[in-house]
Scaffold this active site. Structure first.
Site, PDB file in Angstrom:
ATOM      1  N   GLU A   1      -0.626  -1.018  -4.164  1.00 52.15           N
ATOM      2  CA  GLU A   1       0.590  -0.526  -3.531  1.00 52.15           C
ATOM      3  C   GLU A   1       1.733  -0.801  -4.502  1.00 52.15           C
ATOM      4  OE1 GLU A   1       3.431  -1.149   0.395  1.00 52.15           O
ATOM      5  OE2 GLU A   1       2.302  -2.828  -0.426  1.00 52.15           O
TER       6      GLU A   1
ATOM      7  N   ASP B   1      -1.506  -5.644  -2.277  1.00 49.39           N
ATOM      8  CA  ASP B   1      -0.196  -5.463  -1.670  1.00 49.39           C
ATOM      9  C   ASP B   1       0.937  -5.585  -2.689  1.00 49.39           C
ATOM     10  OD1 ASP B   1       1.489  -5.489   0.934  1.00 49.39           O
ATOM     11  OD2 ASP B   1       2.196  -7.274  -0.118  1.00 49.39           O
TER      12      ASP B   1
ATOM     13  N   ARG C   1      -7.297  -3.404  -1.615  1.00 48.53           N
ATOM     14  CA  ARG C   1      -5.958  -2.814  -1.681  1.00 48.53           C
ATOM     15  C   ARG C   1      -5.007  -3.969  -1.969  1.00 48.53           C
ATOM     16  NH1 ARG C   1      -0.968  -3.778   1.313  1.00 48.53           N
ATOM     17  NH2 ARG C   1       0.203  -1.851   1.365  1.00 48.53           N
TER      18      ARG C   1
ATOM     19  N   HIS D   1       5.393  10.795   0.105  1.00 50.64           N
ATOM     20  CA  HIS D   1       5.801  10.489   1.483  1.00 50.64           C
ATOM     21  C   HIS D   1       7.275  10.786   1.688  1.00 50.64           C
ATOM     22  CE1 HIS D   1       7.798   7.883   4.412  1.00 50.64           C
ATOM     23  NE2 HIS D   1       6.754   8.129   5.170  1.00 50.64           N
TER      24      HIS D   1
END
Length: 326
Positions: A135, A100, A98, A163
């Site tokens: 991300e 950042d 993942r 979100h």
């Protein structure tokens, strides 16, 4: 962010401990994804500049010096980070990474560092195919568009718009970046298109934001109603259940689990953990104070009472958020 990029933290077991963890997870049918930070280094113990032109003054990040991915003598810097990704995947048999905050990776090269990284990871021949998740708050489809179609070829990316759409409806909050959300139409658009903003004017950013895309599957995006940033950066570290109540938190979970995206649950969300998750640090006192002050400034657009911010260096903020059901 770590400063010793090729060294597993010794207090967590070091190299052998990490290998045992990955092997145990695989034995139970679980994949292991490592969170890597390729946009900055931590402010404490960062001595990389003494060994080469790793940083540039051309750009800045919210966390300090930007890495030199496109300036003079940047080729060895790029190689250092690309091979770092391969190191973790091959040496420790990790299943994916993942990456950042890719929006803070600055690179104007014709071959973007993310594209170069994705191509190198795809070339790994040992074991199963590895994957990369970015991300990103750019709402830029190039991140996950295949390389043969002109994209970077990252396998998936986070979807902040989903979100924000869920959070704004269920909590009624409209400060900060939630000013751009709040209608059922926003939620519908997020579920159908991943991006609510794909070129429209953003009131929060005071400019157009995002870019439309076609032909990308829902599995290219992660859907979630809570994550470590959205909860941890709040002054009190409230989870969605604290803000919207248990019934609305269940609605949010249903939306995420039934969405066309890869669902991501925040730690403890699967059993309604009631403990907060607050931002905390463990630096020497002066650096801890500076980082705490910077954290407050970063979220000045929200209406949280500054007095409610805890001392991020105190043991209590960490101890009080150990996962439990109260």
């Amino acid at each position: 962010a770590g400063v010793a990029r090729y060294a597993p933290q010794h207090t967590y077991g070091g190299p052998d401990g990490l290998r045992r963890l990955v092997d145990a997870a695989h034995a139970h049918g679980l994949a292991v994804i490592l969170d890597v930070v390729y946009n900055h280094l931590g402010p404490d113990g960062n001595h990389l500049s003494k060994f080469g032109p790793y940083f540039t003054e051309t750009y800045v990040t919210p966390w300090g010096e930007a890495l030199n991915f496109d300036g003079a003598d940047s080729d060895p810097v790029r190689a250092h980070f690309v091979e770092n990704a391969v190191f973790w995947l091959e040496r420790y048999h990790l299943d994916g990474l993942r990456i950042d905050a890719v929006h803070a990776i600055h690179d104007r090269s014709a071959l973007h560092i993310l594209e170069e990284l994705a191509a190198r990871v795809d070339a790994i021949t040992s074991g199963p195919r590895r994957f990369l998740i970015a991300e990103s708050d750019l709402n830029d489809p190039r991140v996950v568009t295949p390389r043969e179609r002109g994209g970077y070829g990252i396998d998936a990316q986070w979807s902040d718009d989903l979100h924000h759409a869920i959070h704004a409806i269920l909590t009624g909050e409209r400060d900060g970046y939630y000013a751009d959300f709040g209608s059922v139409a926003d939620l519908e658009r997020a579920l159908q298109h991943a991006f609510v903003y794909d070129g429209q004017q953003s009131a929060f950013r005071r400019r157009r934001h995002g870019r439309a895309f076609t032909g990308l599957s829902g599995h290219r995006f992660l859907g979630y109603s809570q994550d470590h940033d959205q909860v941890g950066n709040r002054a009190r570290g409230e989870r969605l259940e604290h803000l919207a109540g248990p019934a609305n938190a269940r609605i949010a979970a249903a939306l995420v689990l039934l969405s066309p995206f890869v669902p991501m649950l925040f730690q403890g969300e699967e059993w309604a953990a009631s403990t907060p998750f607050k931002y905390f640090t463990d630096h020497h006192p002066e650096l801890g104070r500076l980082l705490g002050d910077g954290h407050r400034r970063d979220y000045a657009a929200f209406v949280w009472d500054p007095i409610s911010y805890p001392d991020t260096q105190a043991p209590a903020p960490c101890d009080r958020q150990l996962l439990r059901l109260e």
